[in-house]
Design a protein around this motif. Structure first.
Motif, PDB file in Angstrom:
ATOM      1  N   ARG A 143       0.857  -1.184   0.000  1.00  0.00           N
ATOM      2  CA  ARG A 143       0.000   0.000   0.000  1.00  0.00           C
ATOM      3  C   ARG A 143       0.896   1.237   0.000  1.00  0.00           C
ATOM      4  O   ARG A 143       2.112   1.123   0.154  1.00  0.00           O
ATOM      5  CB  ARG A 143      -0.900  -0.015   1.234  1.00  0.00           C
ATOM      6  CG  ARG A 143      -1.789  -1.246   1.279  1.00  0.00           C
ATOM      7  CD  ARG A 143      -2.780  -1.167   2.442  1.00  0.00           C
ATOM      8  NE  ARG A 143      -3.488  -2.419   2.567  1.00  0.00           N
ATOM      9  CZ  ARG A 143      -3.256  -3.329   3.514  1.00  0.00           C
ATOM     10  NH1 ARG A 143      -2.347  -3.099   4.435  1.00  0.00           N
ATOM     11  NH2 ARG A 143      -3.942  -4.447   3.539  1.00  0.00           N
ATOM     12  N   GLN A 161       1.343   3.548   2.217  1.00  0.00           N
ATOM     13  CA  GLN A 161       1.976   3.859   3.492  1.00  0.00           C
ATOM     14  C   GLN A 161       2.576   2.645   4.204  1.00  0.00           C
ATOM     15  O   GLN A 161       3.279   2.805   5.203  1.00  0.00           O
ATOM     16  CB  GLN A 161       0.965   4.532   4.433  1.00  0.00           C
ATOM     17  CG  GLN A 161       0.440   5.855   3.914  1.00  0.00           C
ATOM     18  CD  GLN A 161       1.528   6.906   3.843  1.00  0.00           C
ATOM     19  OE1 GLN A 161       2.359   7.015   4.736  1.00  0.00           O
ATOM     20  NE2 GLN A 161       1.544   7.681   2.765  1.00  0.00           N
ATOM     21  N   GLU A 162       2.293   1.429   3.717  1.00  0.00           N
ATOM     22  CA  GLU A 162       2.742   0.236   4.448  1.00  0.00           C
ATOM     23  C   GLU A 162       2.790  -0.984   3.545  1.00  0.00           C
ATOM     24  O   GLU A 162       2.185  -1.008   2.467  1.00  0.00           O
ATOM     25  CB  GLU A 162       1.810  -0.036   5.630  1.00  0.00           C
ATOM     26  CG  GLU A 162       0.394  -0.362   5.191  1.00  0.00           C
ATOM     27  CD  GLU A 162      -0.625  -0.215   6.295  1.00  0.00           C
ATOM     28  OE1 GLU A 162      -0.285   0.309   7.356  1.00  0.00           O
ATOM     29  OE2 GLU A 162      -1.767  -0.642   6.064  1.00  0.00           O
ATOM     30  N   GLU A 177       2.054  -5.073   4.035  1.00  0.00           N
ATOM     31  CA  GLU A 177       1.469  -6.048   4.959  1.00  0.00           C
ATOM     32  C   GLU A 177       1.869  -7.447   4.521  1.00  0.00           C
ATOM     33  O   GLU A 177       1.746  -7.808   3.355  1.00  0.00           O
ATOM     34  CB  GLU A 177      -0.049  -5.930   4.993  1.00  0.00           C
ATOM     35  CG  GLU A 177      -0.668  -6.854   6.013  1.00  0.00           C
ATOM     36  CD  GLU A 177      -2.164  -6.672   6.191  1.00  0.00           C
ATOM     37  OE1 GLU A 177      -2.716  -7.338   7.075  1.00  0.00           O
ATOM     38  OE2 GLU A 177      -2.771  -5.869   5.451  1.00  0.00           O
ATOM     39  N   THR A 198       2.209  -8.927   9.706  1.00  0.00           N
ATOM     40  CA  THR A 198       3.170  -7.868   9.975  1.00  0.00           C
ATOM     41  C   THR A 198       2.864  -6.670   9.090  1.00  0.00           C
ATOM     42  O   THR A 198       2.617  -6.832   7.901  1.00  0.00           O
ATOM     43  CB  THR A 198       4.608  -8.360   9.670  1.00  0.00           C
ATOM     44  OG1 THR A 198       4.853  -9.559  10.399  1.00  0.00           O
ATOM     45  CG2 THR A 198       5.633  -7.311  10.034  1.00  0.00           C
ATOM     46  N   LEU A 199       2.904  -5.486   9.683  1.00  0.00           N
ATOM     47  CA  LEU A 199       2.797  -4.237   8.933  1.00  0.00           C
ATOM     48  C   LEU A 199       4.148  -3.533   8.985  1.00  0.00           C
ATOM     49  O   LEU A 199       4.686  -3.297  10.067  1.00  0.00           O
ATOM     50  CB  LEU A 199       1.730  -3.321   9.528  1.00  0.00           C
ATOM     51  CG  LEU A 199       0.286  -3.687   9.255  1.00  0.00           C
ATOM     52  CD1 LEU A 199      -0.648  -2.758  10.030  1.00  0.00           C
ATOM     53  CD2 LEU A 199      -0.026  -3.628   7.784  1.00  0.00           C
ATOM     54  N   ILE A 200       4.681  -3.218   7.826  1.00  0.00           N
ATOM     55  CA  ILE A 200       5.955  -2.514   7.741  1.00  0.00           C
ATOM     56  C   ILE A 200       5.662  -1.118   7.202  1.00  0.00           C
ATOM     57  O   ILE A 200       5.268  -0.976   6.043  1.00  0.00           O
ATOM     58  CB  ILE A 200       6.929  -3.236   6.786  1.00  0.00           C
ATOM     59  CG1 ILE A 200       7.058  -4.711   7.159  1.00  0.00           C
ATOM     60  CG2 ILE A 200       8.283  -2.531   6.777  1.00  0.00           C
ATOM     61  CD1 ILE A 200       7.657  -5.561   6.077  1.00  0.00           C
ATOM     62  N   PRO A 201       5.820  -0.075   8.007  1.00  0.00           N
ATOM     63  CA  PRO A 201       5.594   1.285   7.499  1.00  0.00           C
ATOM     64  C   PRO A 201       6.618   1.622   6.407  1.00  0.00           C
ATOM     65  O   PRO A 201       7.815   1.364   6.576  1.00  0.00           O
ATOM     66  CB  PRO A 201       5.798   2.180   8.718  1.00  0.00           C
ATOM     67  CG  PRO A 201       5.702   1.261   9.899  1.00  0.00           C
ATOM     68  CD  PRO A 201       6.148  -0.084   9.428  1.00  0.00           C
ATOM     69  N   ILE A 202       6.161   2.170   5.320  1.00  0.00           N
ATOM     70  CA  ILE A 202       7.054   2.525   4.209  1.00  0.00           C
ATOM     71  C   ILE A 202       8.153   3.480   4.677  1.00  0.00           C
ATOM     72  O   ILE A 202       9.297   3.368   4.254  1.00  0.00           O
ATOM     73  CB  ILE A 202       6.245   3.150   3.046  1.00  0.00           C
ATOM     74  CG1 ILE A 202       5.387   2.094   2.363  1.00  0.00           C
ATOM     75  CG2 ILE A 202       7.146   3.841   2.039  1.00  0.00           C
ATOM     76  CD1 ILE A 202       6.140   1.079   1.545  1.00  0.00           C
ATOM     77  N   ARG A 223       9.762   3.469   7.320  1.00  0.00           N
ATOM     78  CA  ARG A 223      10.817   2.763   8.059  1.00  0.00           C
ATOM     79  C   ARG A 223      11.726   1.913   7.163  1.00  0.00           C
ATOM     80  O   ARG A 223      12.748   1.418   7.622  1.00  0.00           O
ATOM     81  CB  ARG A 223      10.193   1.836   9.108  1.00  0.00           C
ATOM     82  CG  ARG A 223       9.367   2.561  10.126  1.00  0.00           C
ATOM     83  CD  ARG A 223      10.254   3.260  11.097  1.00  0.00           C
ATOM     84  NE  ARG A 223       9.440   3.866  12.142  1.00  0.00           N
ATOM     85  CZ  ARG A 223       9.776   4.937  12.780  1.00  0.00           C
ATOM     86  NH1 ARG A 223      10.908   5.533  12.526  1.00  0.00           N
ATOM     87  NH2 ARG A 223       8.991   5.433  13.708  1.00  0.00           N
ATOM     88  N   SER A 240      14.503  -2.806   7.469  1.00  0.00           N
ATOM     89  CA  SER A 240      14.226  -1.591   8.224  1.00  0.00           C
ATOM     90  C   SER A 240      15.328  -1.459   9.267  1.00  0.00           C
ATOM     91  O   SER A 240      16.236  -2.280   9.309  1.00  0.00           O
ATOM     92  CB  SER A 240      12.838  -1.654   8.870  1.00  0.00           C
ATOM     93  OG  SER A 240      12.790  -2.676   9.831  1.00  0.00           O
TER      94      SER A 240
END
Length: 159
Positions: free
Chosen positions: A80, A82-83, A85, A96-100, A102, A126
């Motif tokens: 997505r 912003q992230e 998944e 797991t969600l990885i914020p873009i 980071r 990250s």
């Protein structure tokens, strides 16, 4: 609970993971042969040998037929703005969600067996951890790597 991510990894991952399972089963089988030789040389109880055979058969069936299928069915991902998944796991489903923002860098990996089947893994790093999306088609992996890199640049420019 939120909906699952939509994208799946390549169906060719099943073949690759079955090959990995067969290689691992061969190693376990070789260790069982060594244990059998040790049983005869050290004059240990012979009833251990049928147990080793059963363990080898169970391990082969699990590593080649059951685990790859479950692993493939559970592995999903979604990118997505912003992230990222990820969803995976055999018995315990991990999301797991990885914020873009980071993400530090994105790599692709490809071993010899994956190369034969034209697959690659995307590794997202990250500050604290690395996450891997395994067994994507080469083109899809390269496109995902470029898209993530682009989104990271866009998000950092906005900040």
């Amino acid at each position: 609970m939120l909906t699952s991510p939509e994208k799946r990894i390549s169906p060719k991952a099943l073949k690759v993971w079955k090959i990995y399972g067969a290689i691992l089963s061969f190693i376990v089988f070789a260790l069982s042969i060594a244990a059998t030789v040790a049983i005869f040389l050290l004059d240990l109880p012979k009833w251990i040998i049928p147990i080793l055979v059963v363990v080898d058969i169970c391990f082969l069936l699990t590593a080649v037929f059951f685990v790859p299928k479950i692993r493939w069915e559970r592995w999903r991902y979604e990118l997505r703005e912003q992230e990222i998944e990820l969803q995976h796991g055999l018995f315990v489903l991990k999301r797991t969600l990885i914020p873009i923002i980071r993400v530090q860098h994105v790599d692709t990996n490809q071993g010899p067996i994956m190369k034969k089947y034209r697959l690659a893994s995307v590794v997202i790093s990250s500050a604290a951890t690395t996450h891997e999306i395994p067994a994507l088609d080469e083109d899809e992996a390269e496109e995902l790597r470029k898209t993530i890199s682009y989104l990271v640049r866009v998000v950092r420019e906005d900040v």
